[in-house]
Design an enzyme around this catalytic site. Structure first.
Site, PDB file in Angstrom:
ATOM      1  N   ILE A  15     -55.809  19.409 -60.860  1.00  9.82           N
ATOM      2  CA  ILE A  15     -56.083  20.339 -59.771  1.00  9.82           C
ATOM      3  C   ILE A  15     -56.392  19.592 -58.483  1.00  9.82           C
ATOM      4  O   ILE A  15     -55.950  19.981 -57.399  1.00  9.82           O
ATOM      5  CB  ILE A  15     -57.253  21.271 -60.152  1.00  9.82           C
ATOM      6  CG1 ILE A  15     -56.854  22.180 -61.320  1.00  9.82           C
ATOM      7  CG2 ILE A  15     -57.693  22.120 -58.956  1.00  9.82           C
ATOM      8  CD1 ILE A  15     -58.010  22.957 -61.913  1.00  9.82           C
ATOM      9  N   ASP A  61     -67.216   7.320 -58.196  1.00  9.46           N
ATOM     10  CA  ASP A  61     -67.479   7.808 -59.538  1.00  9.46           C
ATOM     11  C   ASP A  61     -68.632   8.797 -59.405  1.00  9.46           C
ATOM     12  O   ASP A  61     -69.780   8.389 -59.170  1.00  9.46           O
ATOM     13  CB  ASP A  61     -67.865   6.651 -60.459  1.00  9.46           C
ATOM     14  CG  ASP A  61     -68.130   7.089 -61.895  1.00  9.46           C
ATOM     15  OD1 ASP A  61     -68.246   8.311 -62.144  1.00  9.46           O
ATOM     16  OD2 ASP A  61     -68.235   6.211 -62.771  1.00  9.46           O
ATOM     17  N   ASN A  89     -64.436  18.849 -57.190  1.00  8.06           N
ATOM     18  CA  ASN A  89     -63.435  19.108 -58.216  1.00  8.06           C
ATOM     19  C   ASN A  89     -63.573  18.188 -59.435  1.00  8.06           C
ATOM     20  O   ASN A  89     -63.299  18.599 -60.559  1.00  8.06           O
ATOM     21  CB  ASN A  89     -62.036  18.957 -57.616  1.00  8.06           C
ATOM     22  CG  ASN A  89     -60.955  18.847 -58.667  1.00  8.06           C
ATOM     23  OD1 ASN A  89     -60.595  19.823 -59.318  1.00  8.06           O
ATOM     24  ND2 ASN A  89     -60.446  17.627 -58.867  1.00  8.06           N
ATOM     25  N   TYR A 158     -69.578  20.832 -72.202  1.00  6.42           N
ATOM     26  CA  TYR A 158     -68.845  21.239 -70.997  1.00  6.42           C
ATOM     27  C   TYR A 158     -69.350  22.581 -70.479  1.00  6.42           C
ATOM     28  O   TYR A 158     -69.689  22.734 -69.308  1.00  6.42           O
ATOM     29  CB  TYR A 158     -67.350  21.320 -71.302  1.00  6.42           C
ATOM     30  CG  TYR A 158     -66.511  21.823 -70.143  1.00  6.42           C
ATOM     31  CD1 TYR A 158     -66.187  20.979 -69.086  1.00  6.42           C
ATOM     32  CD2 TYR A 158     -66.030  23.136 -70.118  1.00  6.42           C
ATOM     33  CE1 TYR A 158     -65.408  21.426 -68.021  1.00  6.42           C
ATOM     34  CE2 TYR A 158     -65.253  23.588 -69.065  1.00  6.42           C
ATOM     35  CZ  TYR A 158     -64.949  22.735 -68.022  1.00  6.42           C
ATOM     36  OH  TYR A 158     -64.178  23.182 -66.965  1.00  6.42           O
ATOM     37  N   LYS A 162     -71.372  23.507 -66.912  1.00  7.71           N
ATOM     38  CA  LYS A 162     -70.845  24.436 -65.916  1.00  7.71           C
ATOM     39  C   LYS A 162     -71.800  25.605 -65.664  1.00  7.71           C
ATOM     40  O   LYS A 162     -71.865  26.133 -64.549  1.00  7.71           O
ATOM     41  CB  LYS A 162     -69.467  24.956 -66.347  1.00  7.71           C
ATOM     42  CG  LYS A 162     -68.368  23.897 -66.323  1.00  7.71           C
ATOM     43  CD  LYS A 162     -68.128  23.372 -64.916  1.00  7.71           C
ATOM     44  CE  LYS A 162     -66.923  22.443 -64.865  1.00  7.71           C
ATOM     45  NZ  LYS A 162     -66.632  21.961 -63.494  1.00  7.71           N
ATOM     46  N   VAL A 191     -55.684  26.153 -66.453  1.00  6.71           N
ATOM     47  CA  VAL A 191     -54.629  25.381 -65.792  1.00  6.71           C
ATOM     48  C   VAL A 191     -54.068  24.310 -66.725  1.00  6.71           C
ATOM     49  O   VAL A 191     -54.822  23.585 -67.389  1.00  6.71           O
ATOM     50  CB  VAL A 191     -55.160  24.725 -64.499  1.00  6.71           C
ATOM     51  CG1 VAL A 191     -54.021  24.049 -63.739  1.00  6.71           C
ATOM     52  CG2 VAL A 191     -55.835  25.769 -63.616  1.00  6.71           C
ATOM     53  N   THR A 193     -53.149  21.084 -67.193  1.00  5.97           N
ATOM     54  CA  THR A 193     -53.263  19.721 -66.676  1.00  5.97           C
ATOM     55  C   THR A 193     -53.374  18.758 -67.846  1.00  5.97           C
ATOM     56  O   THR A 193     -53.575  19.169 -69.000  1.00  5.97           O
ATOM     57  CB  THR A 193     -54.512  19.558 -65.793  1.00  5.97           C
ATOM     58  OG1 THR A 193     -55.684  19.755 -66.604  1.00  5.97           O
ATOM     59  CG2 THR A 193     -54.504  20.565 -64.647  1.00  5.97           C
TER      60      THR A 193
END
Length: 253
Positions: A15, A61, A89, A158, A162, A191, A193
């Site tokens: 993205i 980083d 992002n 994850y 978020k 998406v 990716t």
């Protein structure tokens, strides 16, 4: 919305790369500052920067505080005086294990990169955003960051990272409301990716039916980013602190 300066983390793939690509090719003379933590893996990004001189790549980083401390020096070297839009992002999704099988270091790494990093980076670019009237801070989040409804498979580290990201965007939106900032988390869609393919790959064996269902919903980075840009451009003060998807639809926290 012409001639804007963007600061986009994680521009070397997925993205992020598509954001850099579309914004640099836009008819408006945008300036794009983007980051990569692995220059040796960012060949496509550097090739794009050679083709479009409005792209500037810096080393960063987002999971490393010492690296984050170099942002201002790198921006000053480029000659950046102000930033219109910050797009956080860069992120990782490296585990689909349940809580009982997830190591503490996995939780901490996701938190460092996906939650803490975006806001430590924001601290460094804040003064540059203040120099412009646009003042938009966009955090690429995920539907995994909502607890209503709950994700139907293990997102564990994850998802937790978020959720925390979304919580902090609400707080930041309130802290900066008097300074006319627009702070918004955005779900980019499912998406297709390299990172997302790697993340869902274990489901092919553990839950093949659901794996195929997810694959069927995947959209291209081009489709996602085209809508993200349009949605961001339309944001006004009333949108700050609200969770949106890439199409501009409101999502529950």
């Amino acid at each position: 919305m012409s001639g804007q300066t963007y600061f986009i983390t994680g521009g070397n793939k997925g993205i992020g790369f598509e954001l850099v690509t579309q914004l640099s090719k836009a008819k408006d003379k945008n300036v794009i500052i983007t980051t990569t933590r692995s220059p040796e893996r960012a060949k496509k990004l550097y090739e794009l920067a050679k083709k479009f001189t409005n792209i500037h790549v810096i080393d960063l980083d987002v999971g490393d505080a010492k690296s984050i401390d170099t942002i201002e020096a790198q921006l000053d070297k480029i000659g950046v005086k102000g930033i219109d839009i910050y797009i956080s992002n860069a992120a990782i999704f490296q585990s689909l294990d349940p809580i009982l099988k997830t190591d503490g270091e996995v939780f901490l790494k996701h938190y460092a990169v996906n939650t803490l990093g975006p806001f430590l980076v924001f601290q460094k670019v804040y003064k540059y955003l203040l120099a412009k009237d646009t003042r938009k801070a966009i955090f690429i989040s995920s539907i995994a960051g909502t607890i209503s409804p709950f994700a139907p498979f293990h997102t564990t580290a994850y998802g937790q990272s978020k959720v925390a990201l979304n919580y902090s965007t609400i707080q930041l939106s309130r802290e900066l409301a008097s300074e006319n900032f627009i702070v918004v988390p955005i779900h980019p869609g499912a998406v297709s990716t390299e990172s997302s393919q790697e993340a869902i790959a274990p489901l092919a064996e553990s839950n093949p039916v659901f794996f195929e269902a997810i694959k069927a919903t995947l959209i291209t980075p081009e489709e996602s980013v085209k809508s993200i840009i349009s949605t961001i451009n339309g944001f006004e003060a009333k949108d700050s602190g609200i969770f949106y998807d890439y199409k501009g639809e409101v999502l529950p926290f």
